[in-house]
Design a protein around this motif. Structure first.
Motif, mmCIF file in Angstrom:
data_model
loop_
_atom_site.group_PDB
_atom_site.id
_atom_site.type_symbol
_atom_site.label_atom_id
_atom_site.label_comp_id
_atom_site.label_asym_id
_atom_site.label_seq_id
_atom_site.Cartn_x
_atom_site.Cartn_y
_atom_site.Cartn_z
ATOM 1 N N THR A 171 4.788 9.967 -5.267
ATOM 2 C CA THR A 171 4.077 8.692 -5.369
ATOM 3 C C THR A 171 3.457 8.537 -6.755
ATOM 4 O OG1 THR A 171 3.600 8.692 -2.995
ATOM 5 C CG2 THR A 171 2.256 7.245 -4.369
ATOM 6 N N LEU A 172 2.894 9.635 -7.273
ATOM 7 C CA LEU A 172 2.361 9.604 -8.637
ATOM 8 C C LEU A 172 3.485 9.339 -9.632
ATOM 9 C CD1 LEU A 172 0.008 9.905 -10.572
ATOM 10 C CD2 LEU A 172 0.334 12.378 -10.524
ATOM 11 N N SER A 173 4.654 9.917 -9.387
ATOM 12 C CA SER A 173 5.799 9.657 -10.263
ATOM 13 C C SER A 173 6.149 8.175 -10.270
ATOM 14 C CB SER A 173 7.026 10.449 -9.785
ATOM 15 O OG SER A 173 6.787 11.828 -9.871
ATOM 16 N N HIS A 174 6.095 7.563 -9.106
ATOM 17 C CA HIS A 174 6.395 6.120 -9.014
ATOM 18 C C HIS A 174 5.408 5.312 -9.852
ATOM 19 C CE1 HIS A 174 6.988 2.082 -7.440
ATOM 20 N NE2 HIS A 174 5.698 2.047 -7.138
ATOM 21 N N TYR A 175 4.133 5.572 -9.679
ATOM 22 C CA TYR A 175 3.136 4.778 -10.393
ATOM 23 C C TYR A 175 3.131 5.098 -11.888
ATOM 24 C CZ TYR A 175 1.154 2.834 -6.136
ATOM 25 O OH TYR A 175 0.964 2.134 -4.984
ATOM 26 N N ALA B 278 5.217 -4.884 -11.812
ATOM 27 C CA ALA B 278 4.898 -3.560 -12.348
ATOM 28 C C ALA B 278 4.279 -3.681 -13.730
ATOM 29 C CB ALA B 278 6.160 -2.706 -12.405
ATOM 30 N N ARG B 279 3.297 -2.871 -13.990
ATOM 31 C CA ARG B 279 2.644 -2.892 -15.302
ATOM 32 C C ARG B 279 3.553 -2.267 -16.361
ATOM 33 N NH1 ARG B 279 -3.264 -0.823 -13.116
ATOM 34 N NH2 ARG B 279 -3.871 -2.781 -12.104
ATOM 35 N N PRO B 280 3.402 -2.672 -17.612
ATOM 36 C CA PRO B 280 4.227 -2.080 -18.676
ATOM 37 C C PRO B 280 3.879 -0.613 -18.898
ATOM 38 C CG PRO B 280 2.522 -3.495 -19.591
ATOM 39 C CD PRO B 280 2.487 -3.712 -18.114
ATOM 40 N N ASP C 44 0.814 -1.224 0.000
ATOM 41 C CA ASP C 44 0.000 0.000 0.000
ATOM 42 C C ASP C 44 0.843 1.268 0.000
ATOM 43 O OD1 ASP C 44 -2.608 -1.439 0.452
ATOM 44 O OD2 ASP C 44 -1.583 -2.011 2.295
ATOM 45 N N ASN C 45 2.128 1.135 0.303
ATOM 46 C CA ASN C 45 2.967 2.318 0.478
ATOM 47 C C ASN C 45 4.359 2.095 -0.110
ATOM 48 O OD1 ASN C 45 4.055 4.735 1.338
ATOM 49 N ND2 ASN C 45 4.285 4.109 3.475
ATOM 50 N N PRO C 46 4.462 2.048 -1.440
ATOM 51 C CA PRO C 46 5.781 1.824 -2.051
ATOM 52 C C PRO C 46 6.778 2.930 -1.736
ATOM 53 C CG PRO C 46 4.172 2.465 -3.718
ATOM 54 C CD PRO C 46 3.406 2.183 -2.468
#
Length: 404
Positions: A400-404, A381-383, A315-317
């Motif tokens: 966090t948005l940058s990570h996803y 992780a999704r492509p 929940d918290n990468p």
């Protein structure tokens, strides 16, 4: 660096490539199946239909797989010895928390009150205990600081046969009461763990202060032992150590098993279902990420820091940006409301630091943000989607948005 070989016939580049992450996942499932085929089948079934899994079943599955993930990561990065050392350290510290819970908190605090300990002689008690403790590290010197771990080991052993060790336990009770309640006892053990018991919360006196006179001016300040001066740009609070984090993890009652993990889900009113509010009017909504706090503590207390970190990363990468320096919503909603709460942020940060201190610690953390077998909905992780997103600002939401 790209030529380095990892375990399971994997390359270092596999840690960062989509196809490599899939190979890592396949290797983990294969190893899990070799060790426990039934558990591997449950994991695959849960991944196929994660939303059909009840919360309690999901928690049970994650905590069962966590030790297998520990073994896999240790073999993948070739750090079996180092991870074994951490597990051994955690096991070695375990008597501290057993003794604290069963003896100090449940027994000594009931047998003694603060006003009853004025006549206790710490020097005499230390000398008397020194003749009974096995493995004492102070050589029996009356004025030396008693080793808390040695004390805990011996008391835990004595409790297994109270009849034969009645005198020793009575002596240990008196010493513990002296350490808990007297000024000299607090001076001797104030920085330790064993003789610290949760205090009741006074919402009208949340921040300890003292009044002093400086140059004829009366002023209030934080007591000296709470002050942390800043030196240049260094952080003033380094956080707790592993023993301190384990103290909090063992103080937690792991209430996810009863579905009462309010630190994660929020503390709700039984009649209305709405979030309860603190005396200051703050809604006790728990962790905004719904991080699986109780499950994390369960894994950490069992000697599985990598497994605990993996549960947190579900929940918290971006866990490196949270913890004891940024948030405490989870702590506010802890099941303990009338006494000192579990210091969840401290335990969270130390869990991450424990992994980062390992060889390849950063790579382990980074890998778990891209591949996490405990993340039933997104283990890999999704492509790349092909979409571009403009992010303005790198606060917690931005990075966090940058990570996803």
């Amino acid at each position: 660096m790209s030529d380095l070989r990892l375990g399971f016939d994997l390359d270092f580049s596999d840690l960062y490539e989509q196809s490599g992450l899939s190979r890592i996942d396949h290797a983990f499932i294969e190893q899990l199946a070799e060790t426990d085929q039934e558990l591997a089948n449950r994991l695959l079934a849960a991944r196929a239909a994660p939303d059909l899994l009840e919360n309690a079943c999901e928690s049970e599955l994650l905590t069962e797989i966590a030790p297998h993930l520990e073994d896999f990561i240790a073999e993948l990065f070739g750090i079996l010895l180092e991870m074994g050392t951490i597990a051994c350290d955690i096991s070695t510290l375990a008597p501290l928390y057993t003794c604290k819970r069963l003896f100090v908190q449940r027994r000594v605090t009931r047998a003694f009150k603060p006003e009853q300990v004025a006549t206790l002689d710490g020097v005499a008690l230390t000398a008397a205990l020194a003749t009974r403790l096995d493995g004492i590290s102070n050589g029996g010197i009356p004025n030396a600081t008693l080793d808390e771990l040695v004390f805990a080991r011996n008391v835990t052993k004595w409790l297994q046969d109270e009849g034969a060790n009645a005198d020793a336990l009575a002596l240990a009770e008196s010493y513990a009461a002296w350490a808990l309640y007297t000024t000299k006892g607090r001076e001797r053990h104030g920085s330790g763990i064993l003789f610290q018991v949760p205090h009741k919360i006074d919402h009208n006196n949340m921040v300890p202060i003292e009044t002093v006179d400086v140059g004829g001016v009366t002023m209030m300040r934080i007591p000296h032992h709470h002050q942390r001066p800043r030196h240049g740009f260094d952080l003033s609070d380094c956080g707790t150590d592993l023993a301190g984090a384990l103290d909090q993890a063992n103080y937690c009652i792991w209430c996810h098993k009863q579905g009462k993990d309010s630190c994660s889900k929020g503390l709700r009113d039984r009649k209305t279902g709405a979030f309860q509010k603190s005396p200051f009017g703050v809604a006790l909504s728990g962790c905004p990420l719904e991080q699986k706090v109780s499950e994390i503590h369960t894994a950490l207390a069992k000697g599985q820091p990598v497994g605990a970190l993996a549960i947190a990363i579900i929940d918290n990468p971006m866990i490196a940006g949270t913890g004891h320096r940024i948030c405490n919503d989870c702590m506010k909603a802890c099941i303990y409301q009338k006494q000192e709460r579990v210091d969840i942020p401290q335990a969270e940060t130390r869990t991450l630091k424990t992994v980062l201190d390992l060889p390849w610690g950063f790579e382990i953390y980074g890998l778990l943000t891209r591949w996490n077998p405990l993340n039933l909905r997104r283990p890999v992780a999704r492509p790349e989607s092909g979409y571009k997103v403009l992010i303005v600002g790198l606060g917690p939401a931005g990075y966090t948005l940058s990570h996803y």
